[in-house]
Design an enzyme around this catalytic site. Structure first.
Site, short mmCIF file in Angstrom:
data_model
loop_
_atom_site.label_atom_id
_atom_site.label_comp_id
_atom_site.label_asym_id
_atom_site.label_seq_id
_atom_site.Cartn_x
_atom_site.Cartn_y
_atom_site.Cartn_z
N ASP A 77 -10.33 -41.34 35.43
CA ASP A 77 -11.03 -41.38 36.71
C ASP A 77 -12.54 -41.45 36.50
OD1 ASP A 77 -8.48 -40.97 37.50
OD2 ASP A 77 -8.79 -38.95 38.28
N ASP A 82 -3.30 -41.64 30.21
CA ASP A 82 -4.66 -41.38 29.69
C ASP A 82 -4.72 -40.14 28.81
OD1 ASP A 82 -4.57 -39.55 31.87
OD2 ASP A 82 -6.62 -40.01 32.54
#
Ligand code: GLA
Length: 400
Positions: A177, A37
């Site tokens: 997240d 990410d």
């Protein structure tokens, strides 16, 4: 606890229960795409059905009071003094989010943030790498913005929560997240490109199988500092790649073919291994999205296994606990895929297990894991739930 009990708890702590509202944000699991990410690559997470509830009510004196049914701390602060304090522990997450909300509102509108009483209740195991912090951030962002009368799009709350974690709490995490916790949808995984935030939902249809999360129950020490070391190694790798391909903006944009052409410039073997993981992991996520859409669970499981091996051998973020779970799980008949999930260095694995093999899976993995590590694992059968939302009065679904 159900909604009535949560309200009762709120009344115990704050002495009243009129006018309160309840919000929820889940935890998350990532199936594949670890440490991609912050490199602008792809991830494939989903929201869980366990998470954090916040029971909230408006105040008008500029005071925010944060309490939790899980931890014995009661933090009180004024809207004008939102600073990070180590002793405030978990309450730094809501304080950070509030501080970002106020900045987003700007000088005129920020006056609408007039104080609140908030009681948190959560059932995400702490430190398990299932995003309990992002869950607190999103449930706070949603609740406090709604109380102040704003309707902030979820994607903005997601970005704001990441900023709070990066700037206020000081953890240099990527966007995965917060995105999964904010944008999750029941029964769906999210295929997300982390630099552009382009994404699509992919149904997780695993009839006959269960998703089993196994917690190493290892205390995670130094995880944040090692996380930052990995980020730094990737940045160095990117700079080296740019000497050959100046147009490349992030490792997530390097294809396997390009990697083959450029790998010789990465003479530092450690950095070369880190970069290879990111590039190959990214390719795996792209394939995983396709096979999940085509419902080829066996191939999906095989990709999870290759992902864990790469996180173990190239990225080196697993450790004996996660590796023991991985090894034992892969040997169980009926387990067709297993890998660590989240940052690593402890935390959890996620496994795809045939329904009728789940009991044996738990038994064998627990026994062998304890033999190897002296620790007792915990298992959760995971259901894919919705992202952050307000719990409406008629819903009875906050039983856990
Ligand atoms: C943690 C971070 C995420 C991501 C993962 C690793 O969960 O918060 O941003 O980097 O680790 O994939």
């Amino acid at each position: 606890m159900d909604a009535a009990e949560l309200k009762g708890k709120f009344a115990e702590v704050f002495g009243y229960e009129e006018g309160i509202r309840i919000f929820f944000a889940p935890g998350r699991v990532n199936f594949i795409g670890e440490h991609t990410d912050y490199n602008g690559g792809y991830v494939l997470p989903a929201a869980l059905t366990f998470g954090t509830w916040s029971v909230v009510n408006q105040r008008e004196d500029g005071v925010y009071r944060f309490c939790s049914t899980n931890i014995e701390t009661k933090i009180e602060c004024n809207v004008s003094e939102l600073i990070y304090k180590k002793e405030d522990d978990w309450a730094n997450y809501p304080k950070g989010v509030l501080s970002e909300l106020i900045q987003l509102a700007g000088p005129e509108n920020s006056k609408q943030y007039q104080g609140a009483d908030i009681l948190y209740h959560g059932n995400i195991p702490n430190g398990a790498g299932l995003s309990s912090s992002a869950s607190i951030e999103l449930v706070t962002g949603l609740a406090l913005s709604k109380l102040a009368g704003f309707d902030i799009p979820m994607i903005e709350l997601v970005k704001l929560a990441q900023r709070a974690e990066n700037h206020f709490v000081g953890v240099n995490c990527g966007i995965m997240d917060q995105f999964a916790v904010g944008m999750g949808k029941e029964g769906q995984a999210m295929a997300l490109k982390c630099d552009t935030l382009e994404f699509r939902y992919i149904p997780v249809e695993i009839k006959g199988y269960k998703l089993v999360i196994t917690n190493t129950n290892k205390k995670r020490e130094l995880a944040d500092s090692k996380y930052n070391v990995r980020r730094n190694e990737c940045e160095q790798g990117l700079e080296m790649i740019k000497t050959v391909f100046p147009h490349i903006q992030s490792l997530g944009d390097v294809s396997y073919e390009e990697w083959e052409k450029v790998r010789h410039v990465l003479t530092d073997q450690v950095i070369s291994r880190r970069v290879e993981h990111v590039i190959m992991e990214n390719e795996r996520v792209i394939t995983a999205m396709r096979v999940l859409e085509g419902n080829d669970l066996h191939e999906f499981g095989a990709l999870m296994i290759r992902s864990h091996e790469s996180l173990r051998d190239l990225y080196e973020v697993t450790g004996v606990e996660l590796d023991s779970l991985f090894e034992e799980a892969s040997k169980v008949d009926g387990c067709i895929g297993t890998c660590m999930t989240g940052a690593g260095f402890g935390g959890c694995t996620v496994s795809l297990v045939k329904e009728e093999a789940v009991d044996t899976f738990k038994e064998i993995v627990a026994e062998k894991y304890t033999e190897k590590t002296g620790l007792v694992p915990t298992f959760y059968i995971c259901e894919i739930g919705d992202g952050a939302k307000e719990k409406l009065k008629e819903e009875k679904s906050c039983r856990f």
